[in-house]
Scaffold this active site. Structure first.
Site, short mmCIF file in Angstrom:
data_model
loop_
_atom_site.label_atom_id
_atom_site.label_comp_id
_atom_site.label_asym_id
_atom_site.label_seq_id
_atom_site.Cartn_x
_atom_site.Cartn_y
_atom_site.Cartn_z
N GLY A 10 -8.76 58.95 -54.44
CA GLY A 10 -9.26 57.69 -53.91
C GLY A 10 -9.60 56.70 -55.02
O GLY A 10 -9.98 57.10 -56.12
N THR A 136 -15.29 59.83 -58.79
CA THR A 136 -15.37 60.00 -57.35
C THR A 136 -16.71 59.49 -56.88
O THR A 136 -17.73 59.78 -57.51
CB THR A 136 -15.19 61.47 -56.90
OG1 THR A 136 -15.59 61.59 -55.53
CG2 THR A 136 -16.02 62.42 -57.73
N ASP A 138 -18.25 60.48 -54.42
CA ASP A 138 -19.04 61.61 -53.94
C ASP A 138 -19.82 62.27 -55.07
O ASP A 138 -20.73 63.06 -54.82
CB ASP A 138 -18.13 62.66 -53.29
CG ASP A 138 -17.46 62.16 -52.03
OD1 ASP A 138 -17.87 61.09 -51.53
OD2 ASP A 138 -16.53 62.83 -51.55
N ARG A 173 -32.47 49.92 -31.16
CA ARG A 173 -31.65 51.13 -31.05
C ARG A 173 -31.84 52.05 -32.25
O ARG A 173 -32.45 51.68 -33.26
CB ARG A 173 -30.17 50.76 -30.91
CG ARG A 173 -29.85 49.99 -29.65
CD ARG A 173 -28.37 49.85 -29.47
NE ARG A 173 -28.04 49.04 -28.30
CZ ARG A 173 -26.80 48.84 -27.85
NH1 ARG A 173 -25.78 49.40 -28.48
NH2 ARG A 173 -26.59 48.09 -26.79
N GLY A 181 -18.44 61.43 -48.03
CA GLY A 181 -19.06 62.61 -48.63
C GLY A 181 -18.61 63.83 -47.87
O GLY A 181 -19.28 64.29 -46.96
N ARG A 182 -17.44 64.35 -48.21
CA ARG A 182 -16.85 65.45 -47.44
C ARG A 182 -17.56 66.77 -47.65
O ARG A 182 -17.86 67.48 -46.70
CB ARG A 182 -15.36 65.59 -47.78
CG ARG A 182 -14.53 64.39 -47.34
CD ARG A 182 -13.07 64.61 -47.65
NE ARG A 182 -12.26 63.48 -47.19
CZ ARG A 182 -10.93 63.44 -47.29
NH1 ARG A 182 -10.28 64.44 -47.84
NH2 ARG A 182 -10.27 62.40 -46.85
N GLU A 234 -20.24 62.15 -44.21
CA GLU A 234 -18.98 62.37 -43.50
C GLU A 234 -18.71 63.84 -43.23
O GLU A 234 -18.19 64.22 -42.18
CB GLU A 234 -17.85 61.78 -44.35
CG GLU A 234 -16.44 62.06 -43.89
CD GLU A 234 -15.41 61.69 -44.94
OE1 GLU A 234 -14.24 61.51 -44.56
OE2 GLU A 234 -15.78 61.59 -46.13
N ARG A 286 -16.46 51.56 -51.45
CA ARG A 286 -15.78 51.51 -52.75
C ARG A 286 -14.94 50.25 -52.90
O ARG A 286 -14.02 50.19 -53.72
CB ARG A 286 -14.93 52.75 -52.95
CG ARG A 286 -13.81 52.96 -51.96
CD ARG A 286 -13.23 54.34 -52.20
NE ARG A 286 -12.01 54.61 -51.47
CZ ARG A 286 -11.62 55.83 -51.13
NH1 ARG A 286 -12.37 56.86 -51.45
NH2 ARG A 286 -10.49 56.03 -50.49
#
Length: 366
Positions: A10, A136, A138, A173, A181-182, A234, A286
């Site tokens: 990415g 990355t 992340d 709400r 962030g896998r 994520e 990003r």
């Protein structure tokens, strides 16, 4: 000396400052630099018997070409997600080696995350001169405290989270905001803490709705503006989640399951009378130019990569450890995984950052 540079995985802000730094550092030494387009996928697309193909796949990088690119996000070399060892045509490592030879590359500098750098380490094991640079948002490459792109992703996220407060408040709400962030919750953890969101669900700790929902309802009730914010990684899961591990490795458009932010919001609405707002920040995290931190690290990592090549210290990955620039063996990232120190930095009962340990911790707290 002829260097080649590529970016894989990415895109993140900070890559272009790094490309500029590499180019200018090499130019000062009288070296040539070419940029390989579209990462490993681009390298595999080269026809070494076709001069046009070779020229089209490699960009000459000189002072004029990199002028001003440090102010741009993304990467001028473009990118792709590809491991040449795992393609539809099988293992194409030899084709990569042949292409590098055809381009007369003496040393290769690769910028990427876990996938790109794993193949970089493999090339180094075959005797090639390779330096890798971790990037990355992340921040999950093992062997370095910091990866290019992380600071900008956090900055963008905090800005967006705080901006969404007005909408959440206007409609009274619970806002569920999903961040990339896998497998690591570092981006969500820090963004949630800096924006002072009510709760943060990280990839490392499943969300138990029997515990999380009462907290969010109390947050909303105790807020004079009658809203609450929940940040979620994520890659986070609900307790007893049936989502398959390989699903999270796919892009959003190829996943069979609804994303975690929407599923968490549905649980809130199913279990309570509250309404929700769901927002995926996704690629906005990003997008745009790098912040000051990613410019600084990009410039420094690029200069250090060239210094290591000059000193014949290839087969290394540049890194930041305890605030100091350095280098570790290029295969270090294969030794372990990197994520949130849950016991030291996260209260899993309250779904919040836990700052009980600050003294002697590095700047980003891990």
């Amino acid at each position: 000396m002829r260097l080649a540079v590529l970016t894989g995985g990415g895109d993140v802000p900070g890559l272009n400052p790094c490309i500029r730094s590499i180019t200018m550092s090499a130019w000062q030494r009288g070296w040539d630099v070419i940029g390989l387009r579209r990462g490993w996928e681009g390298v595999l697309a080269v026809d070494i018997n076709d001069p046009w193909s070779l020229e089209n796949s490699a960009m000459v990088l000189d002072k004029e070409r990199v002028r001003g690119i440090d102010r741009q996000g993304g990467t001028i070399l473009h990118s792709s997600r590809c491991d040449p060892r795992n393609t539809d045509e099988g293992d194409q490592t030899q084709k990569v080696l042949d292409t590098l030879d055809a381009l007369k590359v003496d040393a290769l500098i690769t910028m990427g995350g876990d996938g790109t750098l794993r193949f970089s380490a493999y090339l180094a094991s075959l005797g090639r001169n390779v330096i890798s640079i971790p990037k990355t948002m992340d921040n999950d490459v093992y062997g370095t405290d910091y990866c290019i792109g992380f600071s900008t992703a956090v900055t963008r996220s905090v800005e967006a989270i705080n901006a969404l407060r007005t909408t959440a408040a206007s409609h009274e709400r619970i806002a569920v905001i999903e961040l990339f962030g896998r497998r690591s919750g570092e981006t969500a953890l820090l963004s949630g803490f800096l924006s002072q969101a009510d709760r943060t669900v990280i990839a490392e700790v499943p969300a138990d709705m029997d515990k999380l929902l009462p907290l969010l309802l109390a947050d909303k009730e105790n807020n004079p503006e009658s809203y609450a914010l929940c940040i979620v990684s994520e890659g986070a899961k609900l307790a007893n989640d049936a989502v398959q591990e390989d699903e999270i490795s796919k892009s959003n458009t190829h996943r069979d399951n609804v994303n975690i932010g929407t599923r968490l919001a549905r649980e809130i609405e199913t279990r309570s009378p509250e309404r929700t707002i769901v927002q995926e920040l996704a690629y906005l995290m990003r997008a745009g130019e790098p912040d000051a931190m990613d410019r600084m690290v990009g410039f420094a990592f690029g200069a250090l990569a060239v210094q290591l090549i000059e000193e014949k210290r290839t087969s290394n990955m540049v890194c930041l450890t305890d605030g100091n620039y350095g280098a570790v063996p290029i295969g270090t990232l294969l030794e372990d995984t990197k994520g949130v120190n849950v016991s030291g930095l996260y209260d899993a009962r309250q779904y919040r950052a836990n700052l009980l340990q600050v003294e002697n911790m590095p700047m980003f707290l891990y």
